[in-house]
Design a protein around this motif. Structure first.
Motif, mmCIF file in Angstrom:
data_model
loop_
_atom_site.group_PDB
_atom_site.id
_atom_site.type_symbol
_atom_site.label_atom_id
_atom_site.label_comp_id
_atom_site.label_asym_id
_atom_site.label_seq_id
_atom_site.Cartn_x
_atom_site.Cartn_y
_atom_site.Cartn_z
ATOM 1 N N THR A 50 0.899 -1.117 0.080
ATOM 2 C CA THR A 50 -0.120 0.004 0.004
ATOM 3 C C THR A 50 0.923 1.449 0.224
ATOM 4 O OG1 THR A 50 0.023 0.082 2.374
ATOM 5 C CG2 THR A 50 -1.907 -0.897 1.254
ATOM 6 N N ALA A 51 0.272 2.362 -0.336
ATOM 7 C CA ALA A 51 1.137 3.468 -0.305
ATOM 8 C C ALA A 51 1.743 4.001 0.785
ATOM 9 C CB ALA A 51 0.201 4.576 -0.841
ATOM 10 N N ASP A 52 1.129 3.553 1.923
ATOM 11 C CA ASP A 52 1.662 3.964 3.306
ATOM 12 C C ASP A 52 2.501 3.030 3.756
ATOM 13 O OD1 ASP A 52 -0.304 2.195 3.786
ATOM 14 O OD2 ASP A 52 -1.264 3.082 5.330
ATOM 15 N N ASN A 53 3.095 1.786 3.177
ATOM 16 C CA ASN A 53 3.813 1.139 3.548
ATOM 17 C C ASN A 53 5.202 1.660 3.264
ATOM 18 O OD1 ASN A 53 5.975 -1.205 2.957
ATOM 19 N ND2 ASN A 53 4.288 -2.634 3.179
ATOM 20 N N ASP A 54 6.186 1.536 4.127
ATOM 21 C CA ASP A 54 7.378 2.332 3.992
ATOM 22 C C ASP A 54 8.522 1.700 3.190
ATOM 23 O OD1 ASP A 54 8.384 0.183 5.685
ATOM 24 O OD2 ASP A 54 9.043 1.395 7.309
ATOM 25 N N GLN A 55 7.976 0.561 2.527
ATOM 26 C CA GLN A 55 8.859 -0.152 1.405
ATOM 27 C C GLN A 55 8.344 0.424 0.007
ATOM 28 O OE1 GLN A 55 11.675 -0.783 1.943
ATOM 29 N NE2 GLN A 55 11.537 -1.310 4.090
ATOM 30 N N SER A 56 7.344 0.999 0.060
ATOM 31 C CA SER A 56 6.702 1.379 -1.394
ATOM 32 C C SER A 56 7.143 2.449 -2.042
ATOM 33 C CB SER A 56 5.172 1.497 -1.267
ATOM 34 O OG SER A 56 4.688 2.945 -0.466
#
Ligand code: F6R
Length: 233
Positions: free
Chosen positions: A68-74
């Motif tokens: 998801t856009a808020d995943n810190d690996q995205s």
């Protein structure tokens, strides 16, 4: 293809920044952006600058599937962290790796690129010569598409994740044909681990075995390399 050799990443990022600033003065309105460690110093220079991006559109190269856009690996998260939170753009587009229909998302993304032709496209390069997530063997005529990552790319990107199993196995990426539509392509490469890929890109045959070699066919491609990445030229 113009090759600019610089001492190090800071000098190369400064050169890239100047090309972007000059391009914007000359009315460049759409920037194609990359993630990864290569453009980090460039983005910092953009953040620290007086440049105003509020009338500029950005289009990113790629995104992992399933984050998801808020995943810190995205890659969405990366762009917010490094650039967009400090320098808002008029519109910023990153492929949606969570789209329920990834093929439709890819089509939509190519339409977006046709509607907003990219003036300057920033690229990094993988150790295997990939650009975006276009791995060796990707046909040059391919538009935005869904990609299975190679083991080499999974290994290279594992450094950003807690363990290798967490690295997504798929991504959605602008294709080589989408990238080649850009009016000016600016590929940056820093460090000895890019030296082989740069030698193939600049001096090797134009071949799908080294996706970045396609840039030899582009009318306005600039390669900025530091001494280590230029070692085999
Ligand atoms: C990132 C991208 C990739 C990277 C390449 C180099 O959006 O499209 O092609 O540019 O994997 O990555 P770094 O810069 O981390 O060495």
């Amino acid at each position: 293809m113009q090759v600019i050799k610089v001492a190090d990443k800071v000098a190369g990022s400064q050169k890239a920044f100047e090309i972007i600033a000059t391009g914007m003065q000359a009315n460049a309105k759409v920037l194609g952006l990359a993630t990864g460690s290569t453009p980090e110093t460039l983005y910092q220079k953009m953040v620290d600058s007086e440049l105003d991006f509020s009338q500029t559109t950005s289009i990113n190269l790629d995104e992992y599937v399933g984050l998801t856009a808020d995943n810190d690996q995205s890659y969405h998260y990366f762009m917010n962290q490094h650039l967009f939170q400090y320098k808002p753009f008029k519109n910023s587009y990153v492929p949606n790796g969570n789209a329920s229909d990834l093929d439709a998302e890819a089509k939509h993304y190519d339409q977006l690129i046709d509607d907003n032709p990219i003036d300057i496209q920033i690229l990094g390069i993988g150790q295997n010569g990939h650009i975006g997530f276009n791995e060796p063997g990707t046909p040059f005529d391919c538009g935005t598409h869904r990609v299975q990552l190679t083991q080499s790319t999974i290994d290279a990107n594992a450094r950003f994740f807690a363990n290798e199993d967490d690295v997504p196995r798929e991504a959605i990426s602008m294709g080589i044909a989408s990238i080649m539509k850009s009016k000016h392509i600016l590929l940056l490469a820093f460090g000895a681990n890019k030296a082989d890929a740069i030698a193939k890109t600049v001096n090797g045959p134009v071949s799908e075995d080294c996706p970045a070699s396609v840039l030899q066919n582009h009318p306005n491609a600039t390669i900025i390399v530091d001494e280590a990445a230029a070692a085999n030229l």
